[in-house]
Design a protein around this motif. Sequence first.
Motif, PDB file in Angstrom:
ATOM      1  N   SER A  33      39.436  36.620  34.098  1.00 35.97           N
ATOM      2  CA  SER A  33      39.381  37.970  34.654  1.00 35.97           C
ATOM      3  C   SER A  33      38.775  37.964  36.053  1.00 35.97           C
ATOM      4  O   SER A  33      39.230  38.704  36.939  1.00 35.97           O
ATOM      5  CB  SER A  33      38.553  38.879  33.742  1.00 35.97           C
ATOM      6  OG  SER A  33      39.153  38.994  32.469  1.00 35.97           O
ATOM      7  N   THR A  76      46.687  39.941  30.504  1.00 33.59           N
ATOM      8  CA  THR A  76      46.256  41.147  31.201  1.00 33.59           C
ATOM      9  C   THR A  76      46.321  40.975  32.708  1.00 33.59           C
ATOM     10  O   THR A  76      46.844  41.836  33.429  1.00 33.59           O
ATOM     11  CB  THR A  76      44.821  41.529  30.784  1.00 33.59           C
ATOM     12  OG1 THR A  76      44.794  41.764  29.373  1.00 33.59           O
ATOM     13  CG2 THR A  76      44.353  42.778  31.508  1.00 33.59           C
ATOM     14  N   ALA A 134      43.338  37.186  28.194  1.00 31.58           N
ATOM     15  CA  ALA A 134      42.938  37.473  29.574  1.00 31.58           C
ATOM     16  C   ALA A 134      44.076  37.175  30.549  1.00 31.58           C
ATOM     17  O   ALA A 134      44.341  37.951  31.478  1.00 31.58           O
ATOM     18  CB  ALA A 134      41.705  36.662  29.940  1.00 31.58           C
ATOM     19  N   ASP A 166      45.078  43.321  23.312  1.00 35.28           N
ATOM     20  CA  ASP A 166      44.170  42.165  23.320  1.00 35.28           C
ATOM     21  C   ASP A 166      43.288  42.172  22.078  1.00 35.28           C
ATOM     22  O   ASP A 166      43.136  41.159  21.394  1.00 35.28           O
ATOM     23  CB  ASP A 166      43.263  42.206  24.566  1.00 35.28           C
ATOM     24  CG  ASP A 166      44.029  41.942  25.846  1.00 35.28           C
ATOM     25  OD1 ASP A 166      45.190  41.517  25.760  1.00 35.28           O
ATOM     26  OD2 ASP A 166      43.465  42.167  26.920  1.00 35.28           O
ATOM     27  N   THR A 220      34.270  42.468  32.958  1.00 33.20           N
ATOM     28  CA  THR A 220      35.380  42.794  33.854  1.00 33.20           C
ATOM     29  C   THR A 220      35.323  44.248  34.289  1.00 33.20           C
ATOM     30  O   THR A 220      35.526  44.567  35.471  1.00 33.20           O
ATOM     31  CB  THR A 220      36.726  42.505  33.167  1.00 33.20           C
ATOM     32  OG1 THR A 220      36.755  41.145  32.734  1.00 33.20           O
ATOM     33  CG2 THR A 220      37.887  42.753  34.119  1.00 33.20           C
ATOM     34  N   VAL A 231      36.290  39.146  23.375  1.00 30.46           N
ATOM     35  CA  VAL A 231      37.050  40.062  24.217  1.00 30.46           C
ATOM     36  C   VAL A 231      36.190  41.265  24.605  1.00 30.46           C
ATOM     37  O   VAL A 231      36.282  41.777  25.726  1.00 30.46           O
ATOM     38  CB  VAL A 231      38.347  40.515  23.508  1.00 30.46           C
ATOM     39  CG1 VAL A 231      39.063  41.593  24.310  1.00 30.46           C
ATOM     40  CG2 VAL A 231      39.275  39.324  23.308  1.00 30.46           C
ATOM     41  N   TYR A 259      37.464  34.089  28.783  1.00 31.05           N
ATOM     42  CA  TYR A 259      38.024  35.417  29.053  1.00 31.05           C
ATOM     43  C   TYR A 259      37.469  35.963  30.368  1.00 31.05           C
ATOM     44  O   TYR A 259      38.210  36.455  31.232  1.00 31.05           O
ATOM     45  CB  TYR A 259      37.695  36.375  27.909  1.00 31.05           C
ATOM     46  CG  TYR A 259      38.414  37.705  27.988  1.00 31.05           C
ATOM     47  CD1 TYR A 259      39.575  37.936  27.259  1.00 31.05           C
ATOM     48  CD2 TYR A 259      37.941  38.734  28.792  1.00 31.05           C
ATOM     49  CE1 TYR A 259      40.248  39.149  27.326  1.00 31.05           C
ATOM     50  CE2 TYR A 259      38.602  39.950  28.880  1.00 31.05           C
ATOM     51  CZ  TYR A 259      39.750  40.148  28.146  1.00 31.05           C
ATOM     52  OH  TYR A 259      40.402  41.354  28.241  1.00 31.05           O
ATOM     53  N   ASN A 289      45.346  47.109  26.655  1.00 32.30           N
ATOM     54  CA  ASN A 289      43.988  46.587  26.438  1.00 32.30           C
ATOM     55  C   ASN A 289      43.690  46.464  24.949  1.00 32.30           C
ATOM     56  O   ASN A 289      43.031  45.522  24.502  1.00 32.30           O
ATOM     57  CB  ASN A 289      42.958  47.499  27.105  1.00 32.30           C
ATOM     58  CG  ASN A 289      42.938  47.339  28.611  1.00 32.30           C
ATOM     59  OD1 ASN A 289      43.220  46.271  29.120  1.00 32.30           O
ATOM     60  ND2 ASN A 289      42.630  48.405  29.323  1.00 32.30           N
ATOM     61  N   GLY A 327      33.673  39.887  27.323  1.00 31.80           N
ATOM     62  CA  GLY A 327      34.427  39.595  28.539  1.00 31.80           C
ATOM     63  C   GLY A 327      34.998  40.849  29.180  1.00 31.80           C
ATOM     64  O   GLY A 327      35.006  40.988  30.407  1.00 31.80           O
ATOM     65  N   GLY A 328      35.449  41.785  28.343  1.00 32.70           N
ATOM     66  CA  GLY A 328      35.980  43.049  28.859  1.00 32.70           C
ATOM     67  C   GLY A 328      34.907  43.894  29.513  1.00 32.70           C
ATOM     68  O   GLY A 328      35.148  44.539  30.541  1.00 32.70           O
TER      69      GLY A 328
END
Length: 460
Positions: A146, A205, A202, A43, A66, A59, A142, A40, A62-63
């Motif tokens: 995901s 991952t 993305a 990224d 997610t 990121v 992203y 992670n 977007g993370g």
Amino acid sequence: MQTQEEKKMITDFTEGSVTKQLLVFAAPLFLSNLLQVVYNMADMVIVGQAMGKVGLSAVAVGGDVTNFLTFLAMGFSNAGQVIIAQLIGAEQRERLGRLIGTMFTFLISCALVLSVVCLLFRGGILGLMNTPESSWDQAMVYATVSMVGLVFIYGYNMVSAVLRGMGDSRHPFIFISAAAILNVVLDLLFVLQFQMGAMGAALATIMSQGISFLCCGIFLWYSRERLGFSMRRRDFLRLDGEMLGKLVKLGVPMAIKSASVQFSKLFVNSWINSYGVEVSAVAGVASKFNSISNLISNAVNTAGSSMVGQNIGARKYRRVPQIMRTAFVVTLTTSTVMTVAMLLFPRQIFGIFISEEEVMAVAMEFLPVAILIFYGAACRAPMNTLLNGSGNYRINFVTAILDGIILRIGLSLLFGLALNMEYVGFWLGDALASFTPFWIGLVYYFSGTWKTRKYVIRED
């Protein structure tokens, strides 16, 4: 009667050295968590170096989205792990196959529905996150990738939980190791070579998670006889009423707990993002410090929950305090080491992610909060072994509401807005709320009400 082959695959935590068992079981979990953090972080590092603060912000946002969407996977997988551990402790292995098939069908169905709904409303979700305009497009791609790959994240969490509930942490580590290596390779290929930006990160991952899920699932299927449970292909296409009832009874409070924590973090981060792209970029780095602080914490929590579950299932209550004491020693030691490193080398550590000086200045304001995060993780992990391992759905629900909604949002608004501490206040409120499971667990432990199997496993 358990065969010798089953004994090798299923670990008995009701006898032997607690310290040795916890460390041996937690070590692969720690390494698995470490590898997940590494890929992670890959990224963040690769995107940050290639795209700067705009990429970091994308990121980060977007993370966050997610992570929130995994609340059902985390809640019901953890519930399944506890039920499996208690069934094994109570010598009721004949019920494992029905439980596993029900878990798979239920979680994969949830993932598919959630993916479709979120894809339809992804623009509104990013709007609620106060996504900075400069990073909007990258955050959108992203988050979209995901959401499409959510089924792989749910699937991997499910099959890993099954193995952990049986006391096997080694095989999930092997599969996540392969995923981590693949993720870094794909990051370098998609982001640097093909210049795909946040979308490439993305994709890397999700593809690595998907392969890990498939490998782990195939292993579980072909090892079912050695693991001591029977299962047929049709078990994956139907829901067993009895097993679904047990899963929902414990899984719903755990999912609410996960969702409330993730929702409150989204709420806090949406305010933080409103202070500009520099602060949003540091928030992304801060999320990685949260992940690092949880490396040992989550490993100890996961291992301890299975150990507590087996011993409560077998009614060996005297071993539970030993498990918790050992967990405290491990987590407090590691948090102290991380704190010393942060105090001695703050700019070097932040410099792994950050190159712009204006972003570094904001990062230094986050330093005291990072230390609170480390000790919050250390204190809540041992108590979560009891809260989760006991299978008490009521106490998990209370923890969810206090930790996720009342305290995290309340303290963040108090410090951030009422006391005018702005983004630092929101970080501080988030960090202080993370101690909530410790206080609840302390009361629950001394009450003695955890000395029962009635929450999950009943006598026939």
